[in-house]
Each structure stands twice: as C-alpha cells, then as structure tokens.
Design a protein around this motif. Structure first.
Motif, PDB file in Angstrom:
ATOM      1  N   GLU A 124       0.808  -1.229   0.000  1.00 27.34           N
ATOM      2  CA  GLU A 124       0.000   0.000   0.000  1.00 27.34           C
ATOM      3  C   GLU A 124       0.840   1.278   0.000  1.00 27.34           C
ATOM      4  O   GLU A 124       0.314   2.374  -0.201  1.00 27.34           O
ATOM      5  N   ASP A 125       2.112   1.115   0.246  1.00 26.59           N
ATOM      6  CA  ASP A 125       2.984   2.283   0.369  1.00 26.59           C
ATOM      7  C   ASP A 125       3.447   2.757  -1.006  1.00 26.59           C
ATOM      8  O   ASP A 125       4.357   2.182  -1.608  1.00 26.59           O
ATOM      9  N   LEU A 126       2.835   3.812  -1.478  1.00 25.01           N
ATOM     10  CA  LEU A 126       3.174   4.302  -2.818  1.00 25.01           C
ATOM     11  C   LEU A 126       4.375   5.243  -2.793  1.00 25.01           C
ATOM     12  O   LEU A 126       4.783   5.775  -3.834  1.00 25.01           O
ATOM     13  N   ASP A 127       4.935   5.449  -1.610  1.00 20.68           N
ATOM     14  CA  ASP A 127       6.129   6.294  -1.517  1.00 20.68           C
ATOM     15  C   ASP A 127       7.414   5.474  -1.459  1.00 20.68           C
ATOM     16  O   ASP A 127       8.492   6.033  -1.304  1.00 20.68           O
ATOM     17  N   PHE A 128       7.280   4.182  -1.571  1.00 23.68           N
ATOM     18  CA  PHE A 128       8.454   3.289  -1.591  1.00 23.68           C
ATOM     19  C   PHE A 128       9.365   3.531  -0.387  1.00 23.68           C
ATOM     20  O   PHE A 128      10.591   3.674  -0.526  1.00 23.68           O
ATOM     21  N   SER A 129       8.758   3.571   0.793  1.00 28.58           N
ATOM     22  CA  SER A 129       9.530   3.870   2.011  1.00 28.58           C
ATOM     23  C   SER A 129      10.627   2.841   2.250  1.00 28.58           C
ATOM     24  O   SER A 129      11.706   3.185   2.743  1.00 28.58           O
ATOM     25  N   THR A 130      10.354   1.581   1.898  1.00 33.00           N
ATOM     26  CA  THR A 130      11.381   0.560   2.141  1.00 33.00           C
ATOM     27  C   THR A 130      12.607   0.810   1.261  1.00 33.00           C
ATOM     28  O   THR A 130      13.733   0.545   1.683  1.00 33.00           O
ATOM     29  N   VAL A 131      12.365   1.320   0.072  1.00 31.34           N
ATOM     30  CA  VAL A 131      13.500   1.625  -0.816  1.00 31.34           C
ATOM     31  C   VAL A 131      14.304   2.787  -0.234  1.00 31.34           C
ATOM     32  O   VAL A 131      15.537   2.737  -0.139  1.00 31.34           O
TER      33      VAL A 131
END
Lengths: 429, 387
Positions: free
Chosen positions: B15-22
C-alpha cells in the motif's frame, strides 16, 4: 452523382501500380500450379530481395489488411475474427487478416491467396508481429522462421546487433528458404536484386524530397502511401519496381516543372495553403475521405513518418550489393518503428525544418501501440523544440467503427485555425 | 513470527506508494543506489551485483491518475499511466536507473519516453532474446547482460565482478527456490495459502532486499505448516494472462471468495521466469544467458518456436497444477495476453478444460461482475465437470 461515389482522380503511377498489384495477386493465385513457393512476411524488415532470389513470392499480410480496408471488406473480416475469440482491444490488421483466412483467404483483389510454404517472421519494430505469425501458424501447416531484429533502444544499430542479424540470416533464414525452394543460396542473384533496390530507392527518395519545393508536387502522406507501395512490398529488387519508380519520378518532375500541386481524390490541389508533417499511419477504411479533408483546406503533407515504416531511405540508407547480408540487417534495423522515441522526435523536428512546414499532425491509430504509445509525449516535445503547432487526431487502421468523420474534420479545422492564428501572431510580431 | 505480522508487513509495503522501504534501504549507507525494472522479466542478479537495490515497478491501482492520463490515449492499458503518475509525482526520484524489458510495444516506448523525460537517469531497453537457436540467443543475451552490467556498475560505482555476480546469481537462485516452495505449498494445500497473502508477500519482495524477502518468505512457509485450516469445497483454477499489469488485490480475493482456489497464476511472473537454477559457472553472465534461453517459462512475451506449444500450454500447466479450469484474466488493451488468448483457450478447450475469460485494469474497483463470473464458473465445474 454524390461526391462519395464520384470516381477519384488518379495519377498515372497509381494506375501502373494497380496493374502491378493485380498481376502479383494473380501470380500468387497460380502459385499452387506454377509451384512457386510462397513466403508470408511483414513490411517493416521485409527481405524481399532475399525471398525473390530463391524464386519465392512474398505475401505481406499488412498489405492484404490495408487493401481489404480500402475496399470495404475489413469490417466483416474483423467481425469474423472477433466471433472466434479475438479481443476487440487488439490490432485490427491481425483480426482483418485472420478473418480473411477464416472466410476462405480470398485476397483483396478477389483472387484466392495461396497457403504459405514458409512464414518468415521478421520481428522488426512491432511486438504484434510475433503473435500474428504464431496465430497464422495455427491456421497453416508450414514452418515459421524467426528473424529477431534488435530495437534501437539507444538510437543506433549496435555492431553486435548487426552481427546477430547476419548470423540469423545465414544460419536460420537462408537454410529455411533453401528448404522450401529447393534452391541453394545464390549470393550473386541477391546482389543483383540489391542493386535494383538501390536504383529504385534513389528515385523514391527524389520523389519524397520533391516536397521541399513550393508548392509541393506531391502529398508526402496520402500520396506517399502509393509511392512506397511497390518498394515496401513485393517489388523491391525487381525490374518492375525500378521501372515504376522511373515512371513515378518522370510524373512528379512534370508536375514540378509545371508548378502543379498533388492530385487528391477530388482533383488537383491548386492552392497550397498549409504545409504539414504527419506522424502515424493513415486510416484505410475512409482513406479518400480523410485525404480530401486535408485537400479541402489546402493542406498538403510535405513529409510523413509512416512513409518510412518500410525503410528510412531519405536519411541515406541504400541497399548495398557489396555487403548483401549486412545491408539487409541495416535495412531491418533502420525501419521507422524500430527507432526509439527520441529518434522519432528528432526525425519529426528535422522534417519540420527541412520541409519548411507550418506544423505537424499526429494520426493516432487505436490498433498500433508500436506507433501510438508515447505519441502524446512526442506531440509536446516536438512543439517545445520547434515552436510549431501540433494537432492530434484519433482513428484506426482498418476498423471502420473507429473512424468518425465529423470528429476528425472538426479537429482538423480547429488545427488549421490554430496554424492561422500562429501565422497572424508571427506576422504582427 | 505470527502469520498476521508477515501479512501486515507485506500489506503495508504493497500500500505504500512512496516506496519507504527503498528509501530506508538507500539511507542505511551513504552512496547506495537503486535500479528499477518494469514487468515482466529483468535480470535482478545484475542489479544486485552492482551493489544496487532491484526495485520492481508494477504500477498501482491505488492512486488517482492525473498526469499519467495526459500521456496516453484511452486505448492504451493502465500500467504506463500509473508508472508515469508515480514518476511525475516524484515518487520515483530515488531511482538511478530503470530497465525496460521487451514485454510489449507500450513498455518499449515507455523506455524512450523516460529517456526524454529523465535525461539524467540511466535507461536501458532490454531486448530479450527471441530466436529459436539457443546458441545464438545465449550469445546475444550474454552480450546484453554484460552491457547492463558494465553500465550499472558505472552508475553505482561498484563493478559487478565475476565473484560478485556469481554471489548474486546464487542468491537469486535461492529467491526463486523459496518462491517455488511457496507456489508448491499453495498448489498442494491452497486452503493454507490464500492467494491474496501469497501475492502480497511476492509484491513486497519486489521492493525489499532479497535477503530480507527470503527471511519473511521462510517465516511464512513455517507458519503455514502449522496452519490447521480445513480444505473447503472449492474449484481449483489457473489464472492466465495477468503477467504484466497486475490485477487489483480485490480481484484476487474475489476469485477465491467466489468459490475458487487459485493453484497457479502469472502474477509477477518475472520473479520465477527461469524455471531452474542458474548453474555456478566461471562466466556467470554466460550461465544466466544459457539458462534463460533454455529454461525460461513459457510466456506470451517470448516467441514460441514449437508450433504445438501454444495449444498445449494450458493443458500442461493445468495438469501440473491440478487445476480444474482456466480463468483468462487479462488487462484491458494488453497485446501479449489478449493476442495469445485465442490460441491458449482453443488448446485448453480442445483438452476438455473449462475456461472463462474477462478483462480488468489495475484500478478496477467493482468486483461484483468478477464474483458472479468466477462463482458461476466454479459452480458449473463442481456440478457438471469431473472435479
């Protein structure tokens, strides 16, 4: 007699071409008796000289589809294919062709098309080609040979890609042609044909570049689809092809000498008001109507990208008899839809400048993602770089359901008004 | 670790469209870089060997498309719209490179758009080898791999030496092995492995480090073994055609809740594109190339040299998965899936396998029609089929 039904005016070269095409289809019909092997292949990346050097006859399914579209047969063929489970979302050339096969494989001129002895899948600039021949293979019990033409992702044909194509030609394509024809590869015969190609290409380029004159003696989009017909299809590398282009050149030279414009379906364009560049294939089901809309506005197309889909000769490429397989690789790699988007943008900008055009139009066809995906960005980018106005029209190749004459006319008229407004601003400034 | 923790972790990433894990991975050490790829297949091993994080960009149905629609006509699929939307909204600014595989002409042309729109980013179109001759194909593909390897090494500043690439190849062999285990577990005990969960896990695996993904995947395999859910009376189906633009999660849930167990699918097919392991070899790029040309899955994005290949594919896959029927679920305007469908369907039906077909978009929001279709399909197989 209504305008729709009135016979369209034609150049002499169109009449010659019609006879050439009719003769070719008749020869194809007789192929089962004459035992001339038949090779189906595609326009971009076609290897006509090589095919003919083996005594084989080429059949181009896109040409069949577009001819069917022009002759009002594509609607029924598409419906037939959709009835057999082909999606409404995919290329209508494919569905028109499949529908024609399902309906008995009677070609657009009314002659029976022979079954292929070989499917030569030149995979050049269009993903759909791969599926198209996988689908046709289901219909025919014949071999299929694959030529992978790498895309110019970085804007060049890399030397290793060229070598890859040469190896495929030598190791895959030629052995397949030897097998179906029963003949050995004759490089001398290929060289002779390539020489003929180069001669015809010189004349074609002269004709296309005649549009740099004012007024232009040709329409380089609607008219050019006739001009490129022989060279993009079955007649490259033939004496008939060379003779056709010589006759065409004479015809255009005469118009040029007389200061005449192109001959549109409704008659000569006598007053060239707008010089346009067009990107994208035309609509075939309403081809004359579409062309006449431009002619009625005094709009002449002076350069187009579609007329380079079977080869970009105007940028210098010629088939080279001294390097027979390498030159076929170069030809395939250089076809318009095998060029990346930055290259396509450069080409349009170049045309706008070289041909002193007033603006450009994109005819975006639903069927063809190879052309259409990215065209809206092309529109913006070309406008940005040249400062010239761009217009956008939507239609389809051979599905008449997607041709809305009123919408297209409306958009074209609006576009022409935009060009006028730009001119007026320029005049004031 | 509890099952719900793993699923919640995967859901949050999905659901994270900000690619926080990246971003988190990039922030862990100075100078780190990420390279993305579009569907379907890209050589993640090469990206990894260059010290970069491979990031799968699969679009999203989760954002309102404003800028993306300005780039595409109505008759082009949804995926490039959402990819452009993500890029134009700055959500992909953390990328240093993007690879565009030869999936179709839309993705091919997107590579050119990227070159124009983001001139400072490394862009490469990956022309997958299509020839029938494995020697020629492997030679071509090895060269392509080495070009990407050289270029990404220059972008990241880390050369993908033979040793580094061999290590990455070994790591991705493990990744594919874990994914195969997950698929096997679902095939054998679909009541324990809801496809929704499997999909979320794999989707998370597209944007996290492979080591971390395997940790989560192995934990999940551990918890499902303990699962004592009972088998339900459902129809086992194979979902074909959803390999590029991904179906909305709701569609996957809907199909299973309508009375089906998905026992094989094409979702995120790039993560298991090679059927077996790439051998440990002196020349790892050559080994990758040879494995690709001889051991890739059968898919619409590669030429099928076997004339009977298309006709037999669904029969083979359905038999391997123990599927009772095939659902052809293709994205609207998807050339590869929709052009293949008549051949695949004809082959399946000739083999007596029941089929249905529908189209979706990644942002499809109404699932009632899919529920009715899948439910009726499942019921008809139960009532009148051999299942």
């Amino acid at each position: 007699m209504s305008d729709q039904n009135r016979a369209a005016q034609k150049d002499n070269s169109m009449v010659i071409q019609k006879e050439m095409i009719a003769a070719h289809y008749e020869r194809l019909e007789r192929a089962p008796e004459t035992k001339e092997p038949v090779v189906y292949t595609f326009v971009p990346g076609n290897l006509t000289e090589l095919i003919r050097s083996f005594g084989c006859l080429p059949v181009l399914p896109e040409i069949n589809a577009l001819q069917s579209g022009m002759r009002g047969k594509s609607r029924d063929y598409i419906a037939e294919a959709e009835k057999h489970g082909h999606s409404e979302d995919v290329c209508t050339y494919v569905k028109c062709d499949i529908g024609m096969v399902l309906a008995g494989n009677i070609g657009p001129t009314g002659t029976k098309l022979p079954k292929p002895d070989l499917l030569l899948l030149s995979y050049t600039g269009c993903y759909t080609f791969m599926k198209w021949f996988e689908l046709l293979r289901e219909q025919y019990d014949c071999p299929c040979v694959f030529l992978h033409v790498p895309y110019q992702g970085d804007g060049v044909i890399e030397p290793e890609h060229r070598e890859y194509m040469i190896k495929q030609l030598r190791d895959e394509v030629i052995p397949a042609l030897e097998k179906v024809s029963g003949r050995k590869y004759d490089e001398e015969a290929l060289r002779e044909r390539l020489q003929l190609s180069a001669e015809a290409e010189d004349d074609l380029v002269w004709v296309l570049q005649s549009a740099k004159n004012k007024p232009s003696p040709i329409d380089a989009y609607f008219g050019a689809v006739y001009y490129v017909g022989p060279i993009f299809s079955s007649f490259r590398g033939t004496e008939e092809g060379v003779a056709y282009y010589k006759a065409l050149r004479r015809e255009v030279q005469e118009r040029l000498d007389a200061g005449l414009g192109p001959v549109a379906p409704g008659g000569p364009v006598t007053d060239e008001k707008y010089r346009l560049v067009v990107e994208g294939p035309p609509n075939w089901t309403h081809f004359r109507e579409f062309w006449q809309m431009f002619a009625d506005e005094g709009a002449v197309v002076v350069a187009s990208t579609y007329s380079k889909v079977g080869g970009t000769y105007d940028f210098g490429f010629r088939h080279d008899p001294d390097d027979p397989l390498g030159t076929l690789g170069d030809y395939c790699g250089g076809c318009y839809t095998n060029i990346n988007l930055p290259g396509r943008i450069d080409m349009l900008c170049n045309y706008l400048k070289e041909y002193e055009a007033d603006g450009f139009l994109i005819n975006s066809v639903k069927s063809c993602n190879s052309f259409s995906a990215g065209q809206l960005m092309i529109l913006r980018e070309v406008e940005k770089r040249t400062g010239l106005p761009g217009g956008f029209i939507e239609s389809d190749l051979v599905d008449p359901r997607y041709f809305s004459a009123a919408n297209i006319k409306n958009r074209l008229e609006s576009y022409i008004q935009m060009v006028d407004a730009r001119r007026q601003r320029g005049a004031v400034a | 670790m509890k099952r719900s923790q793993i699923v919640d972790w995967a859901t949050a990433i999905y659901e994270d469209l900000d690619f926080s894990t990246v971003h988190a991975w990039l922030d862990e050490a100075p100078g780190r870089k990420a390279a993305a790829y579009l569907p379907v297949y890209a050589p993640r091993e090469i990206i990894h060997a260059c010290g970069m994080l491979p990031v799968g960009i699969h679009g999203t149905g989760g954002i309102e498309i404003i800028r993306g629609d300005a780039f595409y006509q109505s008759y082009i699929c949804h995926l490039p719209r959402s990819v452009v939307e993500l890029a134009q909204s700055g959500r992909l600014d953390m990328l240093s490179a993007v690879l565009f595989p030869s999936t179709c002409d839309v993705i091919r042309n997107l590579s050119g758009m990227w070159q124009v729109m983001y001139p400072d980013m490394y862009v490469r179109y990956l022309d997958l080898p299509q020839v029938a001759d494995p020697k020629l194909g492997a030679e071509f593909w090895k060269r392509e791999l080495n070009v990407v390897r050289r270029d990404l090494g220059e972008v990241s500043g880390i050369e993908a030496t033979e040793d580094r690439l061999r290590a990455s190849v070994a790591l991705y062999n493990e990744v594919r092995s874990v994914i195969r285990e997950l698929y096997t577990a679902r095939r054998e005990t679909p009541w324990r492995v809801p496809s929704e969960e499997l999909y979320l896990l794999l989707r998370a695996g597209e944007v996290v480090a492979p080591e971390f993904f395997m940790e989560q995947a192995r934990a999940y395999l551990g918890v499902i073994e303990q699962c004592d859910d009972r088998i339900k009376d459902r129809t086992r189906v194979l979902i074909a055609g959803a390999f590029c633009e991904q179906p909305p999660l709701g569609l996957i849930k809907t199909i299973e809740r309508a009375g089906c167990y998905i026992v094989d699918d094409d979702f995120l097919a790039g993560n298991r594109f090679m059927i077996g392991d790439v051998p440990d070899a002196e020349d790892p790029a050559a080994a990758m190339a040879e494995t690709f040309v001889t051991g890739a899955i059968k898919t619409s994005v590669l030429y099928e040299p076997d004339p009977a290949g298309k006709r037999n594919l669904m029969k083979t896959r359905a038999a391997a998965a123990g599927a009772d029927g095939v659902i052809f679920a293709a994205p609207s305007f998807c050339d590869p899936a929709l052009l293949d469908r008549p051949m695949l369907r004809e082959g399946a039906e000739a083999a007596g396998i029941p089929c249905i077909a529908f189209k979706y978009a990644e942002n499809s929001g109404q699932f009632q029609q899919f529920r009715e279709q899948a439910g009726t399909f499942a019921d008809s197989i139960k009532l009148w089929g051999d299942a």
